[in-house]
Write a protein that holds these residues in place. Structure first.
Motif, PDB file in Angstrom:
ATOM      1  N   GLY A 127      15.012 101.604  43.893  1.00 19.91           N
ATOM      2  CA  GLY A 127      14.687 101.383  45.295  1.00 19.91           C
ATOM      3  C   GLY A 127      15.039  99.976  45.729  1.00 19.91           C
ATOM      4  N   GLN A 128      14.231  99.418  46.602  1.00 21.75           N
ATOM      5  CA  GLN A 128      14.477  98.101  47.189  1.00 21.75           C
ATOM      6  C   GLN A 128      14.625  97.017  46.128  1.00 21.75           C
ATOM      7  N   GLU A 129      15.675  96.242  46.222  1.00 22.43           N
ATOM      8  CA  GLU A 129      15.807  95.072  45.342  1.00 22.43           C
ATOM      9  C   GLU A 129      14.649  94.114  45.622  1.00 22.43           C
ATOM     10  N   ARG A 130      14.046  93.611  44.558  1.00 21.87           N
ATOM     11  CA  ARG A 130      12.945  92.651  44.693  1.00 21.87           C
ATOM     12  C   ARG A 130      13.229  91.426  43.840  1.00 21.87           C
ATOM     13  N   SER A 131      12.636  90.328  44.240  1.00 20.70           N
ATOM     14  CA  SER A 131      12.733  89.083  43.499  1.00 20.70           C
ATOM     15  C   SER A 131      11.702  89.110  42.365  1.00 20.70           C
ATOM     16  N   HIS A 136       7.498  78.914  32.980  1.00 14.75           N
ATOM     17  CA  HIS A 136       7.106  78.563  31.614  1.00 14.75           C
ATOM     18  C   HIS A 136       5.639  78.148  31.626  1.00 14.75           C
ATOM     19  N   ARG A 137       4.919  78.522  30.600  1.00 15.31           N
ATOM     20  CA  ARG A 137       3.478  78.232  30.557  1.00 15.31           C
ATOM     21  C   ARG A 137       3.161  76.752  30.369  1.00 15.31           C
ATOM     22  N   THR A 138       3.967  76.024  29.592  1.00 14.85           N
ATOM     23  CA  THR A 138       3.636  74.619  29.313  1.00 14.85           C
ATOM     24  C   THR A 138       4.612  73.642  29.950  1.00 14.85           C
ATOM     25  N   GLN A 139       5.863  74.042  30.121  1.00 15.10           N
ATOM     26  CA  GLN A 139       6.863  73.180  30.754  1.00 15.10           C
ATOM     27  C   GLN A 139       7.004  73.618  32.211  1.00 15.10           C
ATOM     28  N   LYS A 140       6.109  73.106  33.045  1.00 11.82           N
ATOM     29  CA  LYS A 140       5.950  73.605  34.414  1.00 11.82           C
ATOM     30  C   LYS A 140       7.221  73.512  35.257  1.00 11.82           C
ATOM     31  N   GLU A 141       8.136  72.624  34.877  1.00  3.87           N
ATOM     32  CA  GLU A 141       9.372  72.480  35.647  1.00  3.87           C
ATOM     33  C   GLU A 141      10.360  73.630  35.383  1.00  3.87           C
ATOM     34  N   LEU A 142      10.114  74.401  34.334  1.00  4.92           N
ATOM     35  CA  LEU A 142      11.003  75.512  33.988  1.00  4.92           C
ATOM     36  C   LEU A 142      10.602  76.760  34.761  1.00  4.92           C
ATOM     37  N   LYS A 143      11.489  77.168  35.674  1.00  4.37           N
ATOM     38  CA  LYS A 143      11.266  78.346  36.505  1.00  4.37           C
ATOM     39  C   LYS A 143      12.586  79.095  36.618  1.00  4.37           C
ATOM     40  N   GLN A 144      12.486  80.392  36.811  1.00  5.90           N
ATOM     41  CA  GLN A 144      13.684  81.218  36.950  1.00  5.90           C
ATOM     42  C   GLN A 144      13.389  82.346  37.922  1.00  5.90           C
ATOM     43  N   LYS A 145      14.340  82.642  38.803  1.00  2.42           N
ATOM     44  CA  LYS A 145      14.217  83.769  39.729  1.00  2.42           C
ATOM     45  C   LYS A 145      15.380  84.714  39.481  1.00  2.42           C
ATOM     46  N   LEU A 146      15.074  85.999  39.430  1.00  3.57           N
ATOM     47  CA  LEU A 146      16.088  87.038  39.282  1.00  3.57           C
ATOM     48  C   LEU A 146      15.935  88.040  40.410  1.00  3.57           C
ATOM     49  N   ALA A 147      17.051  88.577  40.858  1.00  8.68           N
ATOM     50  CA  ALA A 147      17.014  89.722  41.760  1.00  8.68           C
ATOM     51  C   ALA A 147      17.128  90.964  40.889  1.00  8.68           C
ATOM     52  N   TRP A 164       6.163  82.485  28.640  1.00  4.98           N
ATOM     53  CA  TRP A 164       6.501  82.664  30.052  1.00  4.98           C
ATOM     54  C   TRP A 164       5.538  83.636  30.736  1.00  4.98           C
ATOM     55  N   GLN A 165       5.297  83.386  32.005  1.00  8.61           N
ATOM     56  CA  GLN A 165       4.614  84.337  32.879  1.00  8.61           C
ATOM     57  C   GLN A 165       5.637  84.844  33.888  1.00  8.61           C
ATOM     58  N   HIS A 166       5.319  85.970  34.518  1.00  4.51           N
ATOM     59  CA  HIS A 166       6.217  86.521  35.520  1.00  4.51           C
ATOM     60  C   HIS A 166       5.410  87.143  36.653  1.00  4.51           C
ATOM     61  N   GLN A 167       6.086  87.366  37.785  1.00  6.76           N
ATOM     62  CA  GLN A 167       5.447  87.964  38.950  1.00  6.76           C
ATOM     63  C   GLN A 167       6.488  88.651  39.831  1.00  6.76           C
ATOM     64  N   VAL A 168       5.987  89.564  40.667  1.00  4.50           N
ATOM     65  CA  VAL A 168       6.747  90.121  41.784  1.00  4.50           C
ATOM     66  C   VAL A 168       5.984  89.653  43.021  1.00  4.50           C
ATOM     67  N   PRO A 169       6.484  88.611  43.704  1.00  7.12           N
ATOM     68  CA  PRO A 169       5.715  88.042  44.817  1.00  7.12           C
ATOM     69  C   PRO A 169       5.784  88.893  46.081  1.00  7.12           C
ATOM     70  N   LYS A 170       4.835  88.638  46.974  1.00  6.81           N
ATOM     71  CA  LYS A 170       4.877  89.237  48.303  1.00  6.81           C
ATOM     72  C   LYS A 170       6.124  88.722  49.019  1.00  6.81           C
ATOM     73  N   SER A 171       6.548  89.448  50.035  1.00  6.99           N
ATOM     74  CA  SER A 171       7.690  89.038  50.837  1.00  6.99           C
ATOM     75  C   SER A 171       7.332  89.156  52.306  1.00  6.99           C
TER      76      SER A 171
END
Length: 187
Positions: A127-131, A136-147, A164-171
């Motif tokens: 279905g709809q592409e989501r972000s 990263h849990r300890t190196q807060k500057e490490l972030k990644q976004k995927l479509a 690492w933690q992950h989420q599907v944020p609201k849009s």
């Protein structure tokens, strides 16, 4: 991503097969909206969910314990397709139906004890592409976004859930529905 094994296959489910699969999942899955505790209050989860798997493979997260519904043919077929691709014998699947951009999944790691020390999570999107966001849990500057496009497979393995933690944020944008299937091995 350091401290992670993450693989993205954008076209795991061919475009021609997606409409039939979408319709089967919409019509055959026993979708529910559960209540979760959030700062001491019970609120409805911001998505619809379902849990299928082998007998006895219950799963607990966010204060909810899920008893598996028996495999339906379409889910068993996807499980077998994933085994052929990954060699992992998944014995359960958590399904999420994001109805619009306001449905979401907050920051978390799939690190519950019943998933074992280094869980393999195979996440299929339709279905709809989501972000999809990682941090990263300890190196807060490490972030990644995927479509995550429709038909994609995201495989998370190794030490990923430890670091690492992950989420599907609201849009804020209006979004069409998305179904996500996260296949797991319950120990």
């Amino acid at each position: 991503m350091p401290d992670a094994e993450v693989y993205l296959v954008p076209d795991f489910i061919p475009v021609k097969d997606q409409p039939k699969l979408w319709e089967a999942l919409q019509n055959e899955v026993a979708w529910r909206q559960e209540e979760i505790k959030f700062f001491g209050k019970s609120i409805p989860q911001p998505r619809l969910t379902a849990w299928y798997g082998d007998a006895g493979k219950s799963y607990t997260y966010s204060g909810l314990t899920w008893q598996p519904l028996p495999w339906i043919p379409i889910l068993a077929q996807l499980r077998d397709q994933l085994f052929a691709c990954t060699g992992v014998s998944f014995n359960s699947v958590l399904l999420n139906l994001y109805r619009n951009g306001q449905d979401s999944m907050g920051w978390h790691a799939d690190d519950e004890p019943e998933l074992g020390p280094n869980p393999v999570i195979a996440s299929l999107s339709l279905g709809q592409e989501r972000s999809f966001h990682f941090r990263h849990r300890t190196q807060k500057e490490l972030k990644q976004k995927l479509a995550l496009p429709s038909g994609s497979l995201l495989l998370m393995a190794g030490q990923t859930q430890h670091h690492w933690q992950h989420q599907v944020p609201k849009s804020a944008k209006p979004l069409e529905p998305r179904i996500n299937l996260t296949f797991r091995v319950i120990r």
